[in-house]
Scaffold this active site. Structure first.
Site, PDB file in Angstrom:
ATOM      1  N   GLU A  50      14.786  40.924 -52.998  1.00  0.00           N
ATOM      2  CA  GLU A  50      14.659  39.477 -53.063  1.00  0.00           C
ATOM      3  C   GLU A  50      14.520  38.994 -54.509  1.00  0.00           C
ATOM      4  O   GLU A  50      13.992  39.701 -55.363  1.00  0.00           O
ATOM      5  CB  GLU A  50      13.415  39.022 -52.288  1.00  0.00           C
ATOM      6  CG  GLU A  50      13.522  39.331 -50.805  1.00  0.00           C
ATOM      7  CD  GLU A  50      12.326  38.841 -50.003  1.00  0.00           C
ATOM      8  OE1 GLU A  50      12.571  38.424 -48.872  1.00  0.00           O
ATOM      9  OE2 GLU A  50      11.187  38.868 -50.483  1.00  0.00           O
ATOM     10  N   CYS A  82      12.547  34.900 -60.783  1.00  0.00           N
ATOM     11  CA  CYS A  82      11.720  36.099 -60.645  1.00  0.00           C
ATOM     12  C   CYS A  82      12.598  37.207 -60.076  1.00  0.00           C
ATOM     13  O   CYS A  82      13.103  37.103 -58.960  1.00  0.00           O
ATOM     14  CB  CYS A  82      10.555  35.759 -59.712  1.00  0.00           C
ATOM     15  SG  CYS A  82       9.458  37.135 -59.400  1.00  0.00           S
ATOM     16  N   CYS A  96      -0.887  44.014 -52.347  1.00  0.00           N
ATOM     17  CA  CYS A  96       0.502  43.566 -52.551  1.00  0.00           C
ATOM     18  C   CYS A  96       1.365  43.964 -51.369  1.00  0.00           C
ATOM     19  O   CYS A  96       1.346  45.109 -50.930  1.00  0.00           O
ATOM     20  CB  CYS A  96       1.056  44.163 -53.842  1.00  0.00           C
ATOM     21  SG  CYS A  96       2.777  43.720 -54.147  1.00  0.00           S
ATOM     22  N   CYS A 115      -0.249  49.034 -54.754  1.00  0.00           N
ATOM     23  CA  CYS A 115      -1.394  48.157 -55.002  1.00  0.00           C
ATOM     24  C   CYS A 115      -1.870  47.604 -53.658  1.00  0.00           C
ATOM     25  O   CYS A 115      -1.070  47.190 -52.821  1.00  0.00           O
ATOM     26  CB  CYS A 115      -1.011  47.029 -55.957  1.00  0.00           C
ATOM     27  SG  CYS A 115      -0.558  47.663 -57.578  1.00  0.00           S
ATOM     28  N   CYS A 156       3.952  35.224 -55.103  1.00  0.00           N
ATOM     29  CA  CYS A 156       3.649  36.524 -55.707  1.00  0.00           C
ATOM     30  C   CYS A 156       3.121  37.491 -54.669  1.00  0.00           C
ATOM     31  O   CYS A 156       2.200  37.168 -53.931  1.00  0.00           O
ATOM     32  CB  CYS A 156       2.565  36.407 -56.757  1.00  0.00           C
ATOM     33  SG  CYS A 156       2.926  35.298 -58.067  1.00  0.00           S
ATOM     34  N   CYS A 189       8.328  49.905 -53.899  1.00  0.00           N
ATOM     35  CA  CYS A 189       7.543  50.137 -55.109  1.00  0.00           C
ATOM     36  C   CYS A 189       6.737  51.411 -54.902  1.00  0.00           C
ATOM     37  O   CYS A 189       6.361  51.738 -53.785  1.00  0.00           O
ATOM     38  CB  CYS A 189       6.599  48.963 -55.360  1.00  0.00           C
ATOM     39  SG  CYS A 189       5.769  49.017 -56.966  1.00  0.00           S
TER      40      CYS A 189
HETATM   41  N1  SAH Z   1       4.866  45.804 -60.640  1.00  0.00           N
HETATM   42  C1  SAH Z   1       4.792  44.745 -61.594  1.00  0.00           C
HETATM   43  C2  SAH Z   1       5.705  43.611 -61.233  1.00  0.00           C
HETATM   44  C3  SAH Z   1       5.257  42.811 -60.011  1.00  0.00           C
HETATM   45  S1  SAH Z   1       4.730  41.290 -60.583  1.00  0.00           S
HETATM   46  C4  SAH Z   1       3.344  44.316 -61.747  1.00  0.00           C
HETATM   47  O1  SAH Z   1       2.525  44.795 -61.001  1.00  0.00           O
HETATM   48  O2  SAH Z   1       3.035  43.573 -62.662  1.00  0.00           O
HETATM   49  C5  SAH Z   1       4.036  40.562 -59.214  1.00  0.00           C
HETATM   50  C6  SAH Z   1       2.673  39.978 -59.524  1.00  0.00           C
HETATM   51  O3  SAH Z   1       2.115  39.448 -58.317  1.00  0.00           O
HETATM   52  C7  SAH Z   1       1.698  41.043 -59.996  1.00  0.00           C
HETATM   53  O4  SAH Z   1       0.796  40.518 -60.917  1.00  0.00           O
HETATM   54  C8  SAH Z   1       1.012  41.376 -58.717  1.00  0.00           C
HETATM   55  O5  SAH Z   1      -0.187  42.034 -58.945  1.00  0.00           O
HETATM   56  C9  SAH Z   1       0.850  40.021 -58.099  1.00  0.00           C
HETATM   57  N2  SAH Z   1       0.601  40.083 -56.666  1.00  0.00           N
HETATM   58  C10 SAH Z   1       0.894  41.076 -55.826  1.00  0.00           C
HETATM   59  N3  SAH Z   1       0.499  40.783 -54.576  1.00  0.00           N
HETATM   60  C11 SAH Z   1      -0.061  39.563 -54.632  1.00  0.00           C
HETATM   61  C12 SAH Z   1      -0.624  38.705 -53.651  1.00  0.00           C
HETATM   62  N4  SAH Z   1      -0.674  39.057 -52.378  1.00  0.00           N
HETATM   63  N5  SAH Z   1      -1.083  37.519 -54.053  1.00  0.00           N
HETATM   64  C13 SAH Z   1      -0.990  37.144 -55.346  1.00  0.00           C
HETATM   65  N6  SAH Z   1      -0.455  37.901 -56.313  1.00  0.00           N
HETATM   66  C14 SAH Z   1       0.010  39.105 -55.956  1.00  0.00           C
END
Ligand code: SAH
Length: 376
Positions: free
Chosen positions: A94, A107, A121, A118, A345, A114
């Protein structure tokens, strides 16, 4: 159909020059073709009208212009847009476009799934399938430009002005392809998105952070999310491998970082997990201690089907932001965009995967409801 021809999209200038040389064409042809591909945004070789018909025919034997297949295109009530792309091997990724006053960011995803898992996420619940190719990374920008009708490149008043490598996947785990793709995207004679308008976000792949600054030369964002190792180990498990001390040292040394070009510290705000005033003070202290030119970006947690975490209260988020401000740090609260289309995000995930999760949640609920009379 098995594709034996080479996709012109995703080749660097050097590779395109070599490709043209392989069919006996001189370097200036590559320059012309580059312009057609990335400045004009043509979709067919035959649309390159400065080339002869016989060259079109010769090129078509060996090359094609590969656009991504849009499987679904959703537009949010807030104006953000999401494209679900189906790749040649059937995998899905996406991209999200977030328009704002006078600018707009695309974005972009870097991997299918991945590997970092995390805890909060959505993409992290999907296993890593594979790295995206340079063509698939650049292809996301091409498709967005197609859809927004923003060819040729370089005209004023464009909607799509910025790129954030913040989609699915960890860009530094796909370093070479991301570097190639961004080199193409930055090229002034093509899509021409300057490096000052590109931000790469990493969860903290420490050994590659310096190389990102030296070789890719874009702004850095770091998914910090916790100010203590015990907590960060859980939220962002790569922290067990590269703990805060190493991460923050790498940030302090990031090539190009300075007060005018700060590192963005992303901080997802999760209720009762990392949103206390002590957390805010600790964050500020760390930035001082490591001398990092930092700004924060507070992201209220975006829920997704199956998560146990909750969004911090408005109050907690504002208080957190104020504490950081008072300690001298910019800490805007990111307005969640595109939640209605699951484009915010951490919500990105191929749709088929989400459907599976929803079915699983429904099944669990049914089992739970059925069991209730017994336990009552
Ligand atoms: N892997 C990279 C790129 C992903 S960026 C990274 O971790 O930076 C996506 C951003 O959204 C990251 O900062 C991630 O931590 C954040 N994110 C992930 N899940 C989220 C959620 N459920 N709510 C808000 N932010 C989230």
């Amino acid at each position: 159909m098995t594709q034996t021809r080479t996709n012109l999209i995703g080749l660097t200038r050097e590779e395109l020059t070599d490709a043209m040389a392989s069919i006996g064409e001189k370097a200036f042809r590559a320059k012309q073709i580059w312009h057609w591909l990335y400045h004009q945004g043509v979709k067919n070789i035959s649309d390159m009208t400065s080339l002869s018909k016989s060259l079109h025919a010769k090129m078509e034997e060996h090359f094609y212009i590969g656009r991504l297949e849009v499987a679904r295109h959703l537009v949010s009530v807030d104006g953000s847009q999401k494209w679900l792309f189906r790749l040649e091997d059937g995998n899905e990724i996406e991209s999200v476009f977030i328009p704002d006053e006078g600018r707009g960011a695309l974005c972009i995803s870097s991997q299918v799934g991945c590997s970092l898992n995390c805890d909060f996420c959505n993409t992290g619940t999907q296993r890593i399938v594979r790295n995206l190719t340079p063509a698939e990374i650049v292809g996301q920008l091409m498709a967005a430009r197609d859809s927004l009708n923003e060819w040729p490149s370089g005209v004023d008043g464009r909607l799509l002005t910025n790129i954030v490598m913040m989609g699915m996947g960890e860009p530094l785990m796909n370093f070479d392809n991301v570097k190639k793709a961004l080199t193409i995207i930055k090229d002034g004679e093509g899509t021409a998105i300057s490096r000052r308008r590109i931000t790469l976000s990493t969860a903290g792949v420490v050994p590659l952070i310096a190389r990102c600054g030296d070789e890719i030369e874009v702004d850095l964002a770091v998914s910090l999310h916790a100010a203590r190792d015990e907590l960060r180990d859980i939220l962002v498990p790569i922290n067990k491998k590269y703990p805060l001390d190493q991460l923050l040292k790498a940030c302090a040394a990031y090539p190009g970082a300075r007060n005018a070009r700060r590192i963005t510290m992303e901080y997802v705000m999760i209720k009762d997990v990392n949103d206390s005033p002590e957390d805010a003070r600790l964050l500020a202290k760390l930035m001082r201690q490591y001398k990092i030119p930092a700004k924060f970006n507070l992201i209220p947690f975006n829920p997704w089907p199956g998560t146990n975490y909750e969004t911090s209260s408005n109050n907690a988020v504002h208080k957190f932001s104020r504490i950081l401000n008072d300690l001298g740090f910019s800490a805007p609260i990111r307005q969640p965009r595109g939640r209605d289309i699951m484009a915010a995000c951490g919500q990105l995930k191929s749709d088929s995967e989400n459907q599976k999760l929803k079915a699983l949640a429904a099944k669990r609920k049914a089992e739970h409801d059925a069991a209730e009379p017994l336990s009552a």
